[in-house]
Design an enzyme around this catalytic site. Structure first.
Site, PDB file in Angstrom:
ATOM      1  N   GLY A   8     -10.596   0.245   8.642  1.00  0.00           N
ATOM      2  CA  GLY A   8      -9.818  -0.965   8.348  1.00  0.00           C
ATOM      3  C   GLY A   8      -8.742  -1.120   9.407  1.00  0.00           C
ATOM      4  N   TYR A 143      -6.503  -6.480  -7.921  1.00  0.00           N
ATOM      5  CA  TYR A 143      -5.983  -5.590  -6.880  1.00  0.00           C
ATOM      6  C   TYR A 143      -5.352  -4.357  -7.537  1.00  0.00           C
ATOM      7  CZ  TYR A 143      -2.910  -4.183  -2.970  1.00  0.00           C
ATOM      8  OH  TYR A 143      -2.259  -3.510  -1.986  1.00  0.00           O
ATOM      9  N   LYS A 147      -6.298  -0.376  -7.466  1.00  0.00           N
ATOM     10  CA  LYS A 147      -5.338   0.608  -6.940  1.00  0.00           C
ATOM     11  C   LYS A 147      -5.128   1.757  -7.931  1.00  0.00           C
ATOM     12  CE  LYS A 147      -4.696  -0.773  -2.817  1.00  0.00           C
ATOM     13  NZ  LYS A 147      -5.228   0.061  -1.734  1.00  0.00           N
TER      14      LYS A 147
HETATM   15  N1  SER Z   1       1.451  -6.509  -0.148  1.00  0.00           N
HETATM   16  C1  SER Z   1       0.521  -6.325  -1.224  1.00  0.00           C
HETATM   17  C2  SER Z   1       0.184  -7.595  -1.865  1.00  0.00           C
HETATM   18  O1  SER Z   1       1.058  -8.437  -1.960  1.00  0.00           O
HETATM   19  C3  SER Z   1       1.093  -5.385  -2.250  1.00  0.00           C
HETATM   20  O2  SER Z   1       0.679  -4.115  -2.002  1.00  0.00           O
HETATM   21  O3  SER Z   1      -0.912  -7.762  -2.309  1.00  0.00           O
END
Ligand code: SER
Length: 319
Positions: A8, A143, A147
């Protein structure tokens, strides 16, 4: 010398981590890998060793790790929170599919594996102020789901198979080389570009919404720091809260005004990103990282703002 692979590599963090690792460990010891064709990438990435690879292609990734005798992998492959809400299934597939592949390869090939978690791993039930290291993690974004699952998987592979997994929970990362790719905290990057170009910014996050943020040099310091740490001191492993500053939009605007006095800001709230922001901590407690591997950030809001404006003015306005 340690041989390192960054997957990445073309993203917001990778595009600055790769040059920093090459500076520390030497050009020939750091391999950058990404899905992108090298012709699309910055010279700082492709001038050193570069491998085009899909993280979901286990054989290809294992082949690269064997070819270069890799000792440490930085896994920076992820869809961020805002994109994740548009493409939740893809977010699951990429964020966890990539990690699972690396963990499986790690069982056999024994390398250290860094995978960042995030403030996004917390949710509305988490204590908002001085969010502890060990606390409720019931995120409501895809997300965040990936995580938390990633943190647990990394712990599991360490405990069950001895894979040397390590990680930190990053705040929103503010940087000036590569733009973040669709996160909730992106406003705190965009605001500097717009302040320099237009002296005005329309903010999609409401006044009064606090989130943890961090300047890129501290982000690199945290990633490399936890990987170089003496793990016999670890009580935690995946993932350490790391913090350096917490602010709401009015405060970053005020910091910019100190350098660009005619800067103005108004608001046009994005309900999706606002909802995500409200489910995240105001400010994390990073005392475990400080105690277990001597984490200490270098930048605060004012020193970061001065540097961001200096660097971006030079690049965007040639001055
Ligand atoms: N910067 C990231 C986001 O806003 C947070 O880990 O998705």
């Amino acid at each position: 010398m340690k041989k390192i692979l960054v997957v990445g590599a073309s993203g917001q963090i990778g595009s600055e981590l790769v040059p920093e690792l090459r500076r520390i460990y030497g050009e020939s010891n750091v391999v950058a890998a990404d899905l992108k064709d090298p012709s699309q990438l910055a010279p700082t990435l492709v001038n050193g060793i570069y491998e085009q690879a899909d993280i979901l292609d286990t054989e290809r990734v294992a082949g690269i790790i064997k070819k270069y005798n890799i000792d440490a992998v930085y896994n920076l492959v992820a869809l961020l929170s805002s994109v994740g809400e548009q493409k939740p299934q893809l977010s699951w597939k990429i964020n966890l599919g990539g990690l699972m592949n690396l963990l499986e390869i790690g069982r056999e090939l024994h390398f250290q594996l860094f995978t960042p978690s995030s403030i996004g791993s917390f949710g509305p039930a988490t204590p908002k102020d001085n969010t502890p290291q060990d606390t409720i993690q019931r995120p409501t974004s895809m997300y965040g789901v990936t995580k938390v699952a990633g943190e647990l998987l990394c712990d599991y592979y360490y405990k069950k198979y001895g894979v040397d997994t390590r990680g930190v929970r990053f705040p929103g990362i503010i940087s000036n080389v590569t733009l973040p790719g669709g996160g909730t905290t992106d406003y705190a990057v965009d605001i500097y570009y717009e302040a320099i170009k237009k002296h005005h910014y329309t903010c999609y996050i409401k006044a009064g919404t606090y989130m943890d943020m961090m300047y890129m040099p501290d982000c690199l310091k945290a990633a490399i720091g936890v990987m170089e740490a003496d793990s016999s001191r670890f009580i935690h492993r995946n993932c350490f809260n790391v913090a350096s500053m917490s602010f709401e939009p009015e405060q970053i605007a005020a910091a910019i005004k100190k350098v660009i006095p005619d800067f103005t800001m108004d608001y046009d709230i994005d309900p999706v990103r606002q909802g995500i922001a409200e489910s995240w901590p105001n400010k994390m407690d990073d005392s475990c990282a400080r105690a277990e591997w001597d984490w200490a950030p270098s930048y605060d809001l004012d020193t970061m703002t001065e540097d961001m404006i200096k660097v971006l003015s030079k690049r965007l306005l040639n001055k």
